[in-house]
Enzyme design. Structure first.
Site, short mmCIF file in Angstrom:
data_model
loop_
_atom_site.label_atom_id
_atom_site.label_comp_id
_atom_site.label_asym_id
_atom_site.label_seq_id
_atom_site.Cartn_x
_atom_site.Cartn_y
_atom_site.Cartn_z
N HIS A 183 -38.32 16.38 3.18
CA HIS A 183 -37.65 17.66 3.39
C HIS A 183 -36.40 17.48 4.24
O HIS A 183 -35.37 18.12 4.01
CB HIS A 183 -38.60 18.65 4.07
CG HIS A 183 -39.65 19.20 3.17
ND1 HIS A 183 -39.33 19.99 2.08
CD2 HIS A 183 -41.00 19.09 3.18
CE1 HIS A 183 -40.46 20.34 1.47
NE2 HIS A 183 -41.47 19.81 2.10
N ARG A 285 -33.35 26.92 -11.23
CA ARG A 285 -34.76 27.20 -10.95
C ARG A 285 -34.97 28.71 -11.01
O ARG A 285 -34.32 29.46 -10.29
CB ARG A 285 -35.15 26.68 -9.56
CG ARG A 285 -34.81 25.21 -9.31
CD ARG A 285 -35.21 24.82 -7.90
NE ARG A 285 -34.79 23.49 -7.54
CZ ARG A 285 -33.63 23.20 -6.93
NH1 ARG A 285 -32.79 24.18 -6.63
NH2 ARG A 285 -33.32 21.96 -6.63
N ARG A 321 -34.55 26.05 -16.20
CA ARG A 321 -35.93 25.58 -16.24
C ARG A 321 -36.87 26.77 -16.35
O ARG A 321 -36.80 27.70 -15.55
CB ARG A 321 -36.27 24.78 -14.98
CG ARG A 321 -37.69 24.23 -14.97
CD ARG A 321 -37.96 23.36 -13.75
NE ARG A 321 -38.01 24.14 -12.52
CZ ARG A 321 -38.08 23.60 -11.30
NH1 ARG A 321 -38.07 22.28 -11.16
NH2 ARG A 321 -38.13 24.36 -10.22
N GLU A 410 -41.06 14.38 -16.05
CA GLU A 410 -41.60 14.26 -14.70
C GLU A 410 -42.90 13.45 -14.68
O GLU A 410 -43.36 13.04 -13.63
CB GLU A 410 -41.88 15.65 -14.12
CG GLU A 410 -40.67 16.56 -14.10
CD GLU A 410 -41.06 18.00 -13.82
OE1 GLU A 410 -40.89 18.44 -12.68
OE2 GLU A 410 -41.54 18.68 -14.76
N ASN A 433 -38.00 13.53 -8.57
CA ASN A 433 -38.92 13.77 -7.46
C ASN A 433 -40.37 13.66 -7.94
O ASN A 433 -41.19 12.94 -7.36
CB ASN A 433 -38.68 15.15 -6.85
CG ASN A 433 -37.29 15.31 -6.28
OD1 ASN A 433 -36.51 14.36 -6.28
ND2 ASN A 433 -36.97 16.49 -5.80
N ASP A 434 -40.70 14.42 -8.98
CA ASP A 434 -42.07 14.37 -9.50
C ASP A 434 -42.34 13.07 -10.24
O ASP A 434 -43.46 12.54 -10.19
CB ASP A 434 -42.34 15.56 -10.42
CG ASP A 434 -42.90 16.76 -9.65
OD1 ASP A 434 -43.63 16.55 -8.68
OD2 ASP A 434 -42.58 17.90 -10.03
N ARG A 444 -45.86 14.12 -2.98
CA ARG A 444 -44.56 14.34 -2.35
C ARG A 444 -44.64 15.33 -1.20
O ARG A 444 -43.69 15.47 -0.43
CB ARG A 444 -43.54 14.83 -3.38
CG ARG A 444 -43.97 16.05 -4.13
CD ARG A 444 -43.01 16.39 -5.25
NE ARG A 444 -41.77 16.93 -4.78
CZ ARG A 444 -40.98 17.72 -5.51
NH1 ARG A 444 -41.31 18.02 -6.76
NH2 ARG A 444 -39.86 18.20 -5.03
N CYS A 481 -31.96 15.55 -12.83
CA CYS A 481 -31.77 16.72 -11.97
C CYS A 481 -32.57 16.62 -10.69
O CYS A 481 -32.65 17.58 -9.93
CB CYS A 481 -32.14 18.00 -12.71
SG CYS A 481 -33.86 18.08 -13.26
#
Length: 553
Positions: A183, A285, A321, A410, A433-434, A444, A481
């Site tokens: 974060h 998003r 998305r 992902e 990220n995923d 995560r 992304c």
């Protein structure tokens, strides 16, 4: 002395160190040696001092930060909390222990209420720590305010701490813990804070030390020479000029186009992204429309919000998305069932298929918004694992009037089947990220395994390469992304792996644009091979950095 860490972006900063205090230990539960009256008076004073300090900080910060800090000040003087503290003091406890216990009880109450109130528990912890510190004669926890610009050194920062940093005072940030997708790192990128994370030796830095933060090279230089400071200041000026220069389309040095897009969570940041040179949107998003709602918004309500976004990008690509609910974003009307491991549960497209009417309404609203504006609308499904799911989503999107439909990659299974998936999907967008989370089996959301959350890992890059190769063979676009796209040097590697567009926080666009312009496609492909030949993320990062230094000479 040089300390190594993971640089966030390519910024440079010079300034004196100010360390952030570690959280205070739990006060001892022992009888007070003072009278009840004395404990009451000192406790009232501490509560008042903390409330006044929070209000003062809020007035200086302004905006949403002021609202947050004023709310915290009200917590410090909440009558019910004061009554609870008074009762505990009457039983003979110290002020420190009475405050700790009263706030802890109230905290449990907020957590039990869930939702927005549960999110306020961390704010309550901060107030409690400040009051206990005041009673103990210790520095207040949280981000310090020495009254001059400084480099903040901390074990790590809570998201709220990072979000409220005064960018006029904090020249840079060094943390002992954290990885490139923590974060702290994500918020540092969004706020354009010069930052290095995972700097183990930072515990040896002391207040007042002059340091140079070199995020591009992942180095903290303590006690720099005059020449080193002069060089750093020249680099700071050069970067500022680069950021303020007119934004050109993203491209490699040989002219190979690499469109640079923005990640956005609502229409509010669209105008600013355009100002910073975003060539479209690579990840819009849509969760903001659904989170906190008792029921899914109507087609008309969604259409209105989508039009707000799309009107900022006439003639440009906007990748939307579909609702990504589940895991850390459960929705009462979709998937709020308690799951043993929600990251592997009913989330993304899996949840939408269970309640298909919500998905149909969203796609219908997007198709209507597309028809109402001049933007080029693309839509993609999150958390897709199979070819069958790909066929389902793409077919439904086309049926409801959306001409370009794809999938987010992902899950490793989808990357490994990319040559089959892209037969049906119009495009793929890799959520690094995923993908990193599932490839390295590292949640995560857990700080204890943050070191595994590194998209430089060759296993992750191999999966990216699978998708890139399939895209090239089938002439289908492949984007990234996830946070990896905001890492300038990793962005070059991703292009070398076959990625055709990159989407990131708008604040990262200038650095990534400048980095891409240094290298040709042949060089990017060479960097990709170097990264793939490494054994782990740290080795891949270091090897590519060394190769880029040679290439730049």
């Amino acid at each position: 002395m040089e300390l190594r860490g993971i640089g966030i972006g390519q910024g440079v900063a010079v300034g004196p160190v100010v360390r952030m205090s570690d959280p205070l230990p739990e006060p001892a539960d022992q009888p007070s040696t003072r009278s009840q009256h004395e404990e009451m008076e000192r406790t009232k004073r501490a509560l008042s001092v903390v409330a006044a300090d929070l209000n003062s900080r809020g007035a200086r910060a302004g905006g949403s930060a002021q609202d947050v800090l004023e709310a915290q000040a009200m917590m410090a003087e909440d009558p019910s909390l004061v009554d609870d503290i008074t009762a505990r003091l009457a039983s003979g406890k110290t002020g420190e222990r009475a405050v700790f216990e009263a706030f802890a009880t109230y905290r449990e109450l907020l957590v039990g209420m869930g939702g927005y109130m549960a999110e306020r528990a961390a704010d309550l912890d901060d107030v409690s720590q400040r009051v206990v510190a005041e009673l103990s004669g210790l520095p207040a926890p949280g981000v310090p305010d020495p009254g001059y610009p400084f480099v903040l050194v901390a074990r790590d920062l809570a998201p709220a701490d990072t979000a409220l940093l005064d960018l006029g005072a904090v020249l840079g940030l060094v943390t002992v813990d954290g990885g490139p997708t923590s974060h702290t790192a994500i918020l540092a990128r969004e706020k354009s804070i010069v930052a290095l994370v995972g700097v183990q030796g930072a515990v040896d830095l002391t207040d007042g030390d002059t340091v140079i933060l070199d995020a591009e090279n992942g180095v903290v230089v303590s006690g720099p020479s005059g020449a080193e400071i002069a060089d750093a200041q020249a680099r700071i000026a050069a970067r500022a000029a680069r950021i303020n220069a007119p934004a050109l389309p993203g491209a490699l040095s040989d002219g190979t186009p690499v469109p640079l897009l923005a990640n956005l969570g609502s229409a509010d940041g669209a105008a600013h992204a355009v100002e910073l040179g975003a060539e479209g949107v690579g990840l819009f998003r849509t969760e903001f429309l659904f989170l906190g709602a008792a029921a899914a918004p109507s087609v008309e309500e969604q259409q209105e919000q989508y039009v707000r976004m799309l009107q900022h990008f006439p003639g440009k690509k906007v990748v939307v998305r579909a609702l990504d609910a589940g895991a850390d974003k459960p929705l009462a009307f979709l998937n709020d069932a308690d799951e043993e491991n929600p990251a592997l549960g009913l989330r993304g497209l899996r949840a939408l298929r269970v309640t298909e009417s919500i998905l149909r309404d969203q796609l219908t609203a997007l198709a209507r918004a597309d028809a109402e504006t001049d933007a080029d609308v693309w839509v993609m499904a999150p958390m897709v694992s199979t070819v069958e799911e790909t066929r389902y989503f793409v077919g439904l999107a086309h049926e409801l009037g959306l001409k370009t439909a794809g999938v987010m990659v992902e899950v490793p299974s989808l990357a490994l089947m990319a040559d089959r998936v892209l037969v049906h999907a119009d495009f793929a967008s890799i959520g690094t990220n995923d993908l990193t989370q599932y490839t390295l089996a590292a949640d995560r959301m857990l700080g204890t395994v943050a070191a595994f959350q590194d998209p430089w890992h060759p296993a992750v890059l191999r999966l990216v390469g699978e998708v890139g190769a399939a895209g090239a063979t089938l002439a289908k676009p492949v984007g990234v992304c996830g946070e990896a796209a905001a890492d300038p040097q990793l962005a070059v590697v991703l292009v070398g792996l076959g990625v055709t567009t990159l989407s990131m926080s708008a604040s990262a666009l200038a650095d990534v644009r400048a980095e891409l312009a240094k290298y040709s496609l042949v060089e990017a492909q060479a960097f990709a091979r170097i990264a793939l030949d490494a054994d782990d993320a740290a080795e891949a990062r270091a090897a590519v950095h060394a190769a880029s230094q040679v290439s730049a000479q």
